[in-house]
Design a protein around this motif. Structure first.
Motif, PDB file in Angstrom:
ATOM      1  N   ASN A  93      33.884  35.517  28.621  1.00  0.00           N
ATOM      2  CA  ASN A  93      33.587  37.229  28.523  1.00  0.00           C
ATOM      3  C   ASN A  93      33.632  37.910  29.787  1.00  0.00           C
ATOM      4  OD1 ASN A  93      33.203  36.880  25.383  1.00  0.00           O
ATOM      5  ND2 ASN A  93      31.406  35.552  26.032  1.00  0.00           N
ATOM      6  N   ASN A  94      34.079  37.345  30.876  1.00  0.00           N
ATOM      7  CA  ASN A  94      34.265  38.265  31.897  1.00  0.00           C
ATOM      8  C   ASN A  94      35.672  38.739  32.083  1.00  0.00           C
ATOM      9  OD1 ASN A  94      34.374  39.347  34.618  1.00  0.00           O
ATOM     10  ND2 ASN A  94      33.233  37.395  35.381  1.00  0.00           N
ATOM     11  N   TYR A  95      35.590  40.204  31.693  1.00  0.00           N
ATOM     12  CA  TYR A  95      37.043  40.748  32.065  1.00  0.00           C
ATOM     13  C   TYR A  95      37.625  41.299  33.123  1.00  0.00           C
ATOM     14  CZ  TYR A  95      36.657  39.538  26.995  1.00  0.00           C
ATOM     15  OH  TYR A  95      36.737  39.080  25.756  1.00  0.00           O
ATOM     16  N   THR A  96      36.837  40.802  34.188  1.00  0.00           N
ATOM     17  CA  THR A  96      37.064  41.061  35.556  1.00  0.00           C
ATOM     18  C   THR A  96      37.990  40.162  36.315  1.00  0.00           C
ATOM     19  OG1 THR A  96      35.089  40.502  36.832  1.00  0.00           O
ATOM     20  CG2 THR A  96      35.126  42.436  35.871  1.00  0.00           C
ATOM     21  N   ILE A  97      38.068  38.809  35.558  1.00  0.00           N
ATOM     22  CA  ILE A  97      38.923  37.648  36.070  1.00  0.00           C
ATOM     23  C   ILE A  97      40.240  38.054  36.532  1.00  0.00           C
ATOM     24  CG2 ILE A  97      39.476  35.283  35.616  1.00  0.00           C
ATOM     25  CD1 ILE A  97      36.207  35.925  35.937  1.00  0.00           C
ATOM     26  N   SER A  98      40.912  37.894  37.687  1.00  0.00           N
ATOM     27  CA  SER A  98      42.110  38.145  38.111  1.00  0.00           C
ATOM     28  C   SER A  98      43.076  36.825  37.759  1.00  0.00           C
ATOM     29  CB  SER A  98      42.213  38.320  39.452  1.00  0.00           C
ATOM     30  OG  SER A  98      41.958  37.234  40.146  1.00  0.00           O
ATOM     31  N   GLU A  99      44.432  37.105  37.736  1.00  0.00           N
ATOM     32  CA  GLU A  99      45.283  35.918  37.539  1.00  0.00           C
ATOM     33  C   GLU A  99      45.089  34.903  38.390  1.00  0.00           C
ATOM     34  OE1 GLU A  99      49.262  37.088  36.672  1.00  0.00           O
ATOM     35  OE2 GLU A  99      48.695  38.870  35.468  1.00  0.00           O
ATOM     36  N   ASP A 100      44.859  35.319  39.822  1.00  0.00           N
ATOM     37  CA  ASP A 100      44.671  34.309  40.955  1.00  0.00           C
ATOM     38  C   ASP A 100      43.395  33.302  40.390  1.00  0.00           C
ATOM     39  OD1 ASP A 100      46.769  35.130  42.191  1.00  0.00           O
ATOM     40  OD2 ASP A 100      45.564  35.927  43.637  1.00  0.00           O
ATOM     41  N   MET A 101      42.371  33.931  40.190  1.00  0.00           N
ATOM     42  CA  MET A 101      41.102  33.377  39.873  1.00  0.00           C
ATOM     43  C   MET A 101      41.345  32.140  38.514  1.00  0.00           C
ATOM     44  SD  MET A 101      38.505  36.575  40.174  1.00  0.00           S
ATOM     45  CE  MET A 101      36.889  35.769  39.511  1.00  0.00           C
TER      46      MET A 101
ATOM     47  N   LEU B  35      38.319  33.893  20.641  1.00  0.00           N
ATOM     48  CA  LEU B  35      37.065  34.155  20.027  1.00  0.00           C
ATOM     49  C   LEU B  35      35.977  33.718  20.784  1.00  0.00           C
ATOM     50  CD1 LEU B  35      37.499  32.957  16.252  1.00  0.00           C
ATOM     51  CD2 LEU B  35      37.166  35.143  17.238  1.00  0.00           C
ATOM     52  N   LEU B  36      36.048  32.840  21.618  1.00  0.00           N
ATOM     53  CA  LEU B  36      34.897  32.548  22.454  1.00  0.00           C
ATOM     54  C   LEU B  36      34.854  33.440  23.891  1.00  0.00           C
ATOM     55  CD1 LEU B  36      34.613  28.546  22.687  1.00  0.00           C
ATOM     56  CD2 LEU B  36      32.784  30.132  22.007  1.00  0.00           C
ATOM     57  N   GLY B  37      35.930  34.229  23.877  1.00  0.00           N
ATOM     58  CA  GLY B  37      35.858  35.182  25.181  1.00  0.00           C
ATOM     59  C   GLY B  37      36.562  34.209  26.081  1.00  0.00           C
ATOM     60  N   LYS B  38      37.000  33.211  26.005  1.00  0.00           N
ATOM     61  CA  LYS B  38      37.803  32.389  27.205  1.00  0.00           C
ATOM     62  C   LYS B  38      38.874  32.983  27.521  1.00  0.00           C
ATOM     63  CE  LYS B  38      36.110  27.984  26.887  1.00  0.00           C
ATOM     64  NZ  LYS B  38      35.623  27.359  27.744  1.00  0.00           N
TER      65      LYS B  38
ATOM     66  N   ALA C 102      45.307  36.329  28.122  1.00  0.00           N
ATOM     67  CA  ALA C 102      44.225  37.474  27.868  1.00  0.00           C
ATOM     68  C   ALA C 102      44.139  38.518  28.886  1.00  0.00           C
ATOM     69  CB  ALA C 102      43.015  36.693  27.374  1.00  0.00           C
ATOM     70  N   ILE C 103      44.210  37.792  30.062  1.00  0.00           N
ATOM     71  CA  ILE C 103      44.193  38.503  31.407  1.00  0.00           C
ATOM     72  C   ILE C 103      45.176  39.599  31.324  1.00  0.00           C
ATOM     73  CG2 ILE C 103      44.349  38.319  33.811  1.00  0.00           C
ATOM     74  CD1 ILE C 103      42.896  35.527  33.527  1.00  0.00           C
ATOM     75  N   LYS C 104      46.368  39.260  31.355  1.00  0.00           N
ATOM     76  CA  LYS C 104      47.467  40.299  31.485  1.00  0.00           C
ATOM     77  C   LYS C 104      47.221  41.392  30.324  1.00  0.00           C
ATOM     78  CE  LYS C 104      51.312  37.195  32.940  1.00  0.00           C
ATOM     79  NZ  LYS C 104      51.498  37.656  34.476  1.00  0.00           N
ATOM     80  N   ALA C 105      46.888  40.870  29.134  1.00  0.00           N
ATOM     81  CA  ALA C 105      46.787  41.845  28.029  1.00  0.00           C
ATOM     82  C   ALA C 105      45.512  42.945  28.481  1.00  0.00           C
ATOM     83  CB  ALA C 105      46.382  41.218  26.705  1.00  0.00           C
ATOM     84  N   ASN C 106      44.462  42.416  28.763  1.00  0.00           N
ATOM     85  CA  ASN C 106      43.569  43.240  29.335  1.00  0.00           C
ATOM     86  C   ASN C 106      43.915  44.126  30.428  1.00  0.00           C
ATOM     87  OD1 ASN C 106      40.711  43.792  28.898  1.00  0.00           O
ATOM     88  ND2 ASN C 106      40.345  42.846  30.927  1.00  0.00           N
ATOM     89  N   ASN C 107      44.448  43.592  31.279  1.00  0.00           N
ATOM     90  CA  ASN C 107      44.853  44.637  32.502  1.00  0.00           C
ATOM     91  C   ASN C 107      45.730  45.634  32.279  1.00  0.00           C
ATOM     92  OD1 ASN C 107      43.354  43.229  34.295  1.00  0.00           O
ATOM     93  ND2 ASN C 107      44.930  41.862  34.997  1.00  0.00           N
TER      94      ASN C 107
ATOM     95  N   CYS D 291      54.352  35.357  30.165  1.00  0.00           N
ATOM     96  CA  CYS D 291      53.746  34.082  30.558  1.00  0.00           C
ATOM     97  C   CYS D 291      54.508  32.778  30.582  1.00  0.00           C
ATOM     98  CB  CYS D 291      52.377  33.755  29.790  1.00  0.00           C
ATOM     99  SG  CYS D 291      51.167  34.923  29.965  1.00  0.00           S
ATOM    100  N   LYS D 292      55.672  32.727  29.690  1.00  0.00           N
ATOM    101  CA  LYS D 292      56.542  31.870  29.725  1.00  0.00           C
ATOM    102  C   LYS D 292      57.205  31.693  31.127  1.00  0.00           C
ATOM    103  CE  LYS D 292      57.622  31.241  24.811  1.00  0.00           C
ATOM    104  NZ  LYS D 292      58.597  31.217  23.695  1.00  0.00           N
ATOM    105  N   LEU D 293      57.730  32.741  31.638  1.00  0.00           N
ATOM    106  CA  LEU D 293      58.329  32.842  32.908  1.00  0.00           C
ATOM    107  C   LEU D 293      57.477  32.284  33.945  1.00  0.00           C
ATOM    108  CD1 LEU D 293      59.906  36.336  32.974  1.00  0.00           C
ATOM    109  CD2 LEU D 293      61.104  34.034  32.631  1.00  0.00           C
ATOM    110  N   GLU D 294      56.051  32.495  33.738  1.00  0.00           N
ATOM    111  CA  GLU D 294      55.037  31.817  34.766  1.00  0.00           C
ATOM    112  C   GLU D 294      55.332  30.405  34.810  1.00  0.00           C
ATOM    113  OE1 GLU D 294      52.268  33.616  36.755  1.00  0.00           O
ATOM    114  OE2 GLU D 294      52.288  35.583  36.055  1.00  0.00           O
TER     115      GLU D 294
END
Lengths: 319, 319
Positions: free
Chosen positions: B155-163, B233-236, B241-246, B281-284
Motif C-alpha cells: 500500500n505504499n505507492y511511492t515505491i520506485s522500480e529500482d526499489m 488486492l493486498l496492495g502488493k 502496478a508501479i508502472k501503472a501507478n506512475n 514488463c515482458k521486455l524487462e
C-alpha cells in the motif's frame, strides 16, 4: 578466590556485552527493529552461563564459548518468539511480546531472522565441523517436537506424568542439554562423554520446567516478567495440573471451569497448596536436580565444583 | 544425445524420488503431518534443476548435488509456508496452504521444522566446510529481508522500480543465486567465480519474479496452482502496478479501489494489456534473462549449453 556469585555476574555481563555487539543491519526496519528489541530483553542467560561453565571446566577457549553461547541464546529467543504467538502470550521478560507490540507477520519473520542469525554466528567459529551444525539443528527439531506435543496435549486430560516428562525433555531439556554438550562436541570428545553432559543438561531442563510451572502459579509477576497462570487457562498440561486432575478430578474440573479469570491464579495456587501438590512437585524437580548431579559425578578429570554450585543456585531460584 | 527436455524430466523425477525418501518421523503428528503434506506438493523444482545443471557442468558428484538441492528446496518450502501466512494466501501448488488446512500455529511450527530439516540434510554432506552453512544462512537472512521489504511496500505507492528490483533480488533472487553458486562454493572455487554464478542466478531470479507477477494476472489458475490477483488486492507492489501507478495514477487508483473482487483480475489484466504495460514488463524480464546469459558467457572451461537451454526454457514458460 572469586565467589561463585560474582563469577556468574561476570559471565552474564560479558555475555550481554557481546550480545549488544552483534552486528544487526539497520534496514529493513520491519525485520531488524523487532530483532533488536528481542535481543535487548533481559534474560537470565541461564543457558549461556551453563555453556560457559562446562567450557571452562573443559578448557575450551573463552571466545569460542562466547560465540557458541550467543548462537544458543538466539536459538532460544527464536523459539520464545514463535511459541509466544502459538500460546497467545502477551508478556515476555517484562516486555510486550513481538506479535503484541507489532503484529503476527513481524513476529513470524523476526523469529525466522533470529534463528538464521544464530546459525550465521555459529558458523563464525573457525574450522567448525559439520557435526556441530547437525547437532545444533537436531536440537532445534527436538524443540519443535516438544512444542508440537505441548500443543497436542492442550485440553487433553488423559496425559500421564510420563508423557508430560517426555514433552518437557524435548521442549526445555533438549536446548539445556545442548548448552552442556556443545563444548564437548566441539572438542571431538567421544560420544559416551558427550552423552553424559547432554543428560546432565536434560535433567536440569526437566527440573527447570517443573520449577517454572510452580513459579508461574506461586511466583512474582514482576520478577517472572511474563503473564502468570495463562497456561492453565489455555488448558496447558503441567505436572501440577496432571496430578490435580488424577487425584481430584471433579474438584479440579470445577476449579478451572468456574473460577473467574482474575482470581484463577490465586484459587489454583491455594488449591494446589492445600492438597500438597505443590510440595509433591517440588520433590519431583529436586529429584531431577539430584539426578543431574549424579551425571556430573560420572565425569572424571574435570573439576565439577562450579557446575555443582550452578545446580544448587538454580534449585534455590525464586523467579 | 538425450534431449534437454528429457534431461530436465529425469532430474525432476530423481529429485522427487529423493524428496519422498527423506526420513521424516511419524510423531508428533502435529509437527510431521503438515511437513509431509508440504513436501509432497508438486513444485516445478526449478531451483533443484538449476543446481543440478550447474553441478553437472562443474563435475560435482551427483549425490552431493542431490543433497544440496534437497536442502535448497526445503528452505524454499519453509519460506513459502511462512510467507503464505503473512500474505494470507490460501492456495499453493494447487493445494490448500498449511495455515488454511490446519491452523496458524501448525503452519508456523512446521515451517520452522522444515527449515531445520533442510540444515540437517545439508550437514550430511561429508567434510562440509562451515562457509557452506554460513552462505546458506546468509541467503535465508536475505530472503527474510526481501519479505520484510515486500511487507513494508504494501500500500505504499511511492515505491520506485529500482526499489522494487532490490526487493525481488532479495526475496526471489537470493535463493536462485544460491542454487547456482552453492556447487562452486562446495568446490572451493575462488570468490570471483562464485560471484559470477551467483549473479547469473540472481538475474534469472529477477526475471522469474517479474514473469511470475505477469502470469499471476494473465495466467491459468489451475496451472499456477495458487490464488491469482490476490497480491494486488493486498496492495502488493509489482513491476506492473508501479508502472501503472506512475503513468496513469488516477485511472489506476479508480480501477483497484472500485473493481469488484471477482472481476478484479480480468479488469486489471485488460487495463494493463491495453496500456501496453504487460508488454513493457515482458521486455524487462527478457532483459534480465539476457543479462543472465551474459554472466554465463564470462565463464570459461565449462560447457554452458545446458544452462543456456534452461534460461530459454524458463523464458518461454506459461505457468
Amino acid at each position: 578466590m572469586q565467589s561463585f556469585n560474582s563469577l556468574i555476574l561476570d559471565i552474564r555481563k560479558h555475555f550481554n556485552d557481546s550480545l549488544r555487539k552483534i552486528q544487526i543491519n539497520d534496514k529493513p526496519k520491519y525485520l531488524y527493529d523487532p530483532i533488536r528489541y528481542s535481543i535487548q530483553t533481559k534474560g537470565k542467560r541461564f543457558r549461556p552461563v551453563l555453556l560457559h561453565l562446562v567450557g571452562r571446566a573443559n578448557n575450551v577457549q573463552p571466545d569460542i564459548l562466547m560465540t557458541m553461547s550467543l548462537a544458543i541464546e538466539l536459538l532460544h529467543n527464536f523459539t520464545l518468539i514463535h511459541d509466544d504467538i502459538m500460546d497467545n502470550d502477551n508478556m515476555r521478560r517484562g516486555k510486550k511480546t513481538i506479535h503484541e507490540k507489532w503484529d503476527l507477520s513481524t513476529a513470524i519473520l523476526s523469529g525466522d531472522g533470529i534463528y538464521t542469525i544464530s546459525q550465521i554466528i555459529l558458523s563464525q567459529i573457525p574450522n567448525l565441523k559439520s557435526n556441530v551444525f547437525s547437532y545444533f539443528n537436531k536440537t532445534t527439531l527436538e524443540i519443535c517436537e516438544g512444542q508440537a506435543l505441548d500443543k497436542e496435549f492442550e485440553n487433553n486430560y488423559t496425559i500421564s506424568e510420563d508423557m508430560y516428562i517426555s514433552m518437557i525433555e524435548k521442549k526445555t531439556g533438549a536446548l539445556i542439554g545442548a548448552s552442556s554438550a556443545l563444548p564437548l562436541i566441539f572438542k571431538h570428545k567421544p560420544h559416551h562423554i558427550v552423552k553424559v553432559y547432554e543428560k546432565f543438561g536434560r535433567c536440569i531442563g526437566k527440573a527447570f520446567q517443573i520449577q517454572d510451572d510452580i513459579l508461574e502459579i506461586t511466583g512474582d509477576y514482576i520478577k517472572m516478567g511474563k503473564s502468570l497462570g495463562s497456561d492453565i487457562l489455555l488448558g496447558k498440561q503441567t505436572m501440577m495440573a496432571i496430578k490435580a486432575n488424577n487425584k481430584y478430578p471433579s474438584e479440579w474440573e470445577d476449579l478451572i471451569s468456574n473460577s473467574e479469570k482474575k482470581n484463577l491464579t490465586n484459587n489454583i495456587s491455594k488449591f494446589l497448596n492445600d492438597k500438597g501438590i505443590i510440595e509433591e512437585c517440588k520433590l519431583e524437580y529436586k529429584a531431577y536436580f539430584s539426578a543431574s548431579l549424579e551425571y556430573l559425578n560420572q565425569l572424571e578429570d574435570i573439576d565439577i565444583s562450579e557446575l555443582v554450585q550452578l545446580v544448587n543456585m538454580l534449585e534455590k531460584r525464586t523467579f
